[in-house]
Design a protein around this motif. Sequence first.
Motif, PDB file in Angstrom:
ATOM      1  N   TYR A 108       0.820  -1.210   0.000  1.00 21.18           N
ATOM      2  CA  TYR A 108       0.000   0.000   0.000  1.00 21.18           C
ATOM      3  C   TYR A 108       0.859   1.266   0.000  1.00 21.18           C
ATOM      4  O   TYR A 108       0.542   2.255  -0.674  1.00 21.18           O
ATOM      5  CB  TYR A 108      -0.934   0.004   1.210  1.00 21.18           C
ATOM      6  CG  TYR A 108      -2.084  -0.973   1.125  1.00 21.18           C
ATOM      7  CD1 TYR A 108      -2.472  -1.533  -0.085  1.00 21.18           C
ATOM      8  CD2 TYR A 108      -2.794  -1.357   2.273  1.00 21.18           C
ATOM      9  CE1 TYR A 108      -3.532  -2.419  -0.151  1.00 21.18           C
ATOM     10  CE2 TYR A 108      -3.854  -2.249   2.205  1.00 21.18           C
ATOM     11  CZ  TYR A 108      -4.206  -2.778   0.982  1.00 21.18           C
ATOM     12  OH  TYR A 108      -5.266  -3.659   0.913  1.00 21.18           O
ATOM     13  N   LEU A 109       1.961   1.247   0.764  1.00 19.05           N
ATOM     14  CA  LEU A 109       2.843   2.407   0.802  1.00 19.05           C
ATOM     15  C   LEU A 109       3.466   2.664  -0.569  1.00 19.05           C
ATOM     16  O   LEU A 109       3.595   3.826  -1.010  1.00 19.05           O
ATOM     17  CB  LEU A 109       3.941   2.197   1.841  1.00 19.05           C
ATOM     18  CG  LEU A 109       3.514   2.258   3.311  1.00 19.05           C
ATOM     19  CD1 LEU A 109       4.665   1.852   4.223  1.00 19.05           C
ATOM     20  CD2 LEU A 109       3.021   3.643   3.676  1.00 19.05           C
ATOM     21  N   ASN A 110       3.863   1.589  -1.246  1.00 18.01           N
ATOM     22  CA  ASN A 110       4.432   1.755  -2.583  1.00 18.01           C
ATOM     23  C   ASN A 110       3.416   2.326  -3.551  1.00 18.01           C
ATOM     24  O   ASN A 110       3.744   3.140  -4.418  1.00 18.01           O
ATOM     25  CB  ASN A 110       4.950   0.416  -3.104  1.00 18.01           C
ATOM     26  CG  ASN A 110       6.183  -0.058  -2.356  1.00 18.01           C
ATOM     27  OD1 ASN A 110       6.901   0.739  -1.750  1.00 18.01           O
ATOM     28  ND2 ASN A 110       6.431  -1.369  -2.379  1.00 18.01           N
ATOM     29  N   ASN A 143       7.161   3.635  -5.338  1.00 20.10           N
ATOM     30  CA  ASN A 143       8.061   2.556  -4.922  1.00 20.10           C
ATOM     31  C   ASN A 143       9.291   3.107  -4.214  1.00 20.10           C
ATOM     32  O   ASN A 143      10.007   3.977  -4.738  1.00 20.10           O
ATOM     33  CB  ASN A 143       8.499   1.728  -6.138  1.00 20.10           C
ATOM     34  CG  ASN A 143       7.356   0.888  -6.694  1.00 20.10           C
ATOM     35  OD1 ASN A 143       6.459   0.499  -5.954  1.00 20.10           O
ATOM     36  ND2 ASN A 143       7.387   0.629  -7.992  1.00 20.10           N
ATOM     37  N   GLY A 144       9.537   2.581  -3.002  1.00 15.16           N
ATOM     38  CA  GLY A 144      10.729   2.933  -2.255  1.00 15.16           C
ATOM     39  C   GLY A 144      10.686   4.282  -1.574  1.00 15.16           C
ATOM     40  O   GLY A 144      11.639   4.648  -0.877  1.00 15.16           O
ATOM     41  N   THR A 145       9.595   5.022  -1.726  1.00 13.98           N
ATOM     42  CA  THR A 145       9.525   6.344  -1.103  1.00 13.98           C
ATOM     43  C   THR A 145       9.275   6.240   0.391  1.00 13.98           C
ATOM     44  O   THR A 145       9.809   7.033   1.190  1.00 13.98           O
ATOM     45  CB  THR A 145       8.422   7.188  -1.766  1.00 13.98           C
ATOM     46  OG1 THR A 145       8.683   7.274  -3.167  1.00 13.98           O
ATOM     47  CG2 THR A 145       8.373   8.585  -1.168  1.00 13.98           C
ATOM     48  N   PHE A 155      11.455   7.277   5.501  1.00  6.70           N
ATOM     49  CA  PHE A 155      11.461   7.899   4.176  1.00  6.70           C
ATOM     50  C   PHE A 155      12.921   8.020   3.735  1.00  6.70           C
ATOM     51  O   PHE A 155      13.644   8.918   4.194  1.00  6.70           O
ATOM     52  CB  PHE A 155      10.786   9.264   4.217  1.00  6.70           C
ATOM     53  CG  PHE A 155       9.340   9.204   4.652  1.00  6.70           C
ATOM     54  CD1 PHE A 155       8.326   9.062   3.718  1.00  6.70           C
ATOM     55  CD2 PHE A 155       9.006   9.245   6.000  1.00  6.70           C
ATOM     56  CE1 PHE A 155       7.006   8.981   4.120  1.00  6.70           C
ATOM     57  CE2 PHE A 155       7.691   9.170   6.400  1.00  6.70           C
ATOM     58  CZ  PHE A 155       6.686   9.038   5.465  1.00  6.70           C
ATOM     59  N   PRO A 156      13.367   7.114   2.880  1.00  7.36           N
ATOM     60  CA  PRO A 156      14.780   7.109   2.483  1.00  7.36           C
ATOM     61  C   PRO A 156      15.272   8.440   1.926  1.00  7.36           C
ATOM     62  O   PRO A 156      16.464   8.757   2.066  1.00  7.36           O
ATOM     63  CB  PRO A 156      14.832   6.005   1.417  1.00  7.36           C
ATOM     64  CG  PRO A 156      13.706   5.086   1.789  1.00  7.36           C
ATOM     65  CD  PRO A 156      12.630   5.981   2.312  1.00  7.36           C
TER      66      PRO A 156
END
Length: 780
Positions: free
Chosen positions: A495-497, A502-504, A533-534
Motif C-alpha cells: 500500500y505504501l508503494n 516505490n521505495g519512497t 522515508f529514504p
Amino acid sequence: SAITWMVGVFFFFLVFSLAVVACEFGACLETVALLDDLEPERVPDYETGFQRHLRLAKRAIFLTQRQRFSGLREERYLVSGDEEYPKDGYATSQSHEPELERSSLYSKYTQLSCLKCMYETLDKPTRVYSVEEIRDIVPFVTNSNWSLEKSYCLSRNSRVIYSVDGPSALTEGQVMSTMICVTVGLLLITVIVLGCLYWMDTPAATVIVLGLFIVYCCAYPVIKSSFHIFQNYKHIRGVRKEKDTEVSALHMGEGGEEEEVDEGRVMYQLWETVTVTRPKAWVCWARIAIDLVVFFLFPLIMLFVSDNTAIAILYLFFGFFTGLRIYFDAGFILSELGSLDGINIFSRNAEAESTGSNRSKAPLFTSLRSIANRTYKRKANQALLAKARTSEVMGNITRSRSAGRWIVVYGVMAIVIVVMFLQAAGEGDTIPDGGRPAIVQLKDFYYAPQPDLPYPTCQLTKGFTWKGSDEPSPLGDFSYMAAISYEVPTVAQHYLNTWFGNGTAVDEAEFVDHYRQETNTVNNPVYYKLISFPEHPGVGVVAIRGSETMADFLVDAQLWASAFLAQLVRAFIPFGWLWTPILDDLVRVVNFVEDASLKKVSYYRRTTDFVNALLESNYTYNGKSFHTLRITGASLGGGLAVITGAQTRANTVAISGLNGALSRHTFVPPITLDALNTQVMNVIPDRDIIARVGDRSRLFQEIECRAPKNSLFACHSMWRTACELSYTCGSGDRPVMCQCVENFGYPEPIQNGTRSFVDACAEEKQKLQAALPNEVFRLD
C-alpha cells in the motif's frame, strides 16, 4: 471555590450515607429484638450487653439470609368488603381460594424433591408483607386527584384504592381514559424503540424478535392489568345497581388491605405473597461463608498481595458497609411481622423496667433512638420518630425503586465487562475472519480540490515539514498511514508503494520487531509501525493501530471511562460547563485508585518508551536511527498518539482520536495542557462521538461526515476520513481509492486515462490479489 464546594458536597453525602447505614443497622437490631417478646423461650435468663448484641446480630444475619433465599408464591384474591379481613391475610385463610397463583423459577427450584436436604417445604405458608404494607401506605385515587400522569406512571403492583361510589367516585370516563392512556402509551413507546432500531438499519428479524419480546414481557402484562381494572370497575358498579348497595372503593395492587370509606359494600382485588419453602440453617450459614470468602476476603487479600493498597483500602471500606446493608436488612424481618404501626419498639424496656428484670441491664444498641433521646423526653415520641425514620429510610433508600434500577444498570455493566474480559483473554492478535477489506487504489483517476473553501489543514506546514525541506505534508498522508497501521507488513508495504511510490516510504517492521524483542515487549498487545522515508534519512512516522481486539476496547475503557462519565454528568446537570475547570481534577481523583500494575502495562507506556528510545536514547538498528518523528493513529491509536505525542513533544496528527485534556493528570508521566495545545492536532469528523471523548485541546480540524444520519458510528471511520480529505482537499499526486465511491458514496473521480472507473476498480482488485497471493482480502 468550585473544588471547595465539591469537597464539601462529597463529605456531606459521606456523612449522610454513614448515617443511613447506621439507621438501617439499628432498625434491624430493633426489629430482631422484637422477636424476644414473641419467642421468649429463645432468650437466656441472663446475658451481658455484649452477649445480647452478639446474639441479636447473629440472628439478624440468619433471618435476613433465610428470608432472602426463601421460595415465594404470589396469590390473587377477589373478595367482598363485607367479609372480615383475616388476621394474617387471605393467603393463610382456609375459607378463601386464590384466583391466580404464580411462582418464580427460583421458587420452583427450591421445591424440587432432590433438594429437600437444602430446603424445607412449609406445611402452612406464612405471609410476607410488602414494603407498602410495612409502611402502612395505601394511596387513594378519587375523581379530584385522578390524573393520566399518575395512572400511567403507577406500577401495576402498587397498592391503590380506587373510589367507585359516592361524591368522590371515579367516573367511567376516567377509568376508561386510564386504560386507553396506558395502552396507547406503552404501544407508542414500543413503536418508538422499534422505529429507532429500524432507523439505525438493524436487521428486520432482530427488530421483529425484539418487538415481540417487548410486547409480551413488558407491554402486555401492564395493558392486561389496566383492562382488568376497567372490567372490575364495571362489575362492581353493576353489582351496586342490581343490588342497590353502596360500593365505596376498589382496592387493587400487591398486598392490599381493605379500608372502607363509606358504610356499604366494598369489593376489591389484591395480591398477597407467602413463603412456601425456606433454606435450612446450614444452607444460610454456608452461603454467608461463601460470600465472605469468595466475594470479600479473597479479593481483599489479593489486592494487598498485589500491592494495590489504595484499591484494597477502598474495597475494605465499601465492602464492610455493603455487608452491613446486605446482612442487616430490617425489611426482610419486618416482612414477617407486618406494619410498623403495630410494633411497639419500647415495650421491652418498659416491661423490663417495671419488673426489674436483669435483662433490662443489657442495653440494646439503638442507633435509631440516639437522636430521639436527646430531643424528646417521652418514649411515645421517641417511638414515633424511630418508626418514621425507619419507614423513610426503608421506603426511599433501602427498598426504593431507583435502587433496583441502579442495581440492574450496574449489573449489566459488570456482565458486559466480564464478557469483554473473557473474550479478550481467549483471542489473539489475528486478522478478522474473512480478511480485511481490500484497499484498491487508482493512479489514473483524481479528485480536484473542491471549489468551496478547503480545510485550512489540507497541507500541514509548521512542525510537519521534513528536516531540510520546506515541502508541506498533506493531511491525507497521515490519515492514510494511520489506516494502514492495521495491516501486516507485506500488505502495508504494498500500500505504501502504491500511495507514495516505490521505495519512497518503508515499513520498518524488522526495526520494530528487534526493538520489541530487546525490550521484552513482544507479547504486549499494542501494535505500531515505524515508517521511514529514504529521501529524508532520520525522519519517520510512528503509526499506532487503533481498536482491533477486545483487549483494545478494554484499554479504551481503562483510559477514558472516567473522562467520559465526567463529560456525561456535565452535559446533564444545569450549567454543567461551570465545572469544566475542575473536571480534570475530578478525573484524577477517580483514577487515583487504579491498579499500579495496570498502569505499568498501559499501551501508551510502550509507545512512549519506543519514541523516547529513538529520539532521546538514539536507538539504532542495522545502521538506522531517527532524529525526527511524527506520530499518528486512528481511534484508540489516535488517543495513544495524543498521549505519546504530548509526553515526548513529538508533533502528532490523530484521526478520530480520543482526547487527553480531562485525563491528562492520570497518565504516567502526567502531560500538560500546554503540550496538548502545541504538539497535538486531532481530526474530528462531524457526529463522531468517540473523537469528542476527553475534551479536545486547542488544535483540531473538524471535517464533514457524509454518512447517513442514522449511522451512529459510521463517522468514526479512518478510511471514510481519508476519502473525505482526498475528495475535499484534492488527491494531488496520490491515487484515489475505489472504496470512496463503492462504500462511502463519494462521486466518481475524474478520469485521467482510457479506463472507466468500474473497469479500473475490477482490474486493480485482481492485480492486488495477484500481487499478494498469500493474503486474504474482502473484495466486496
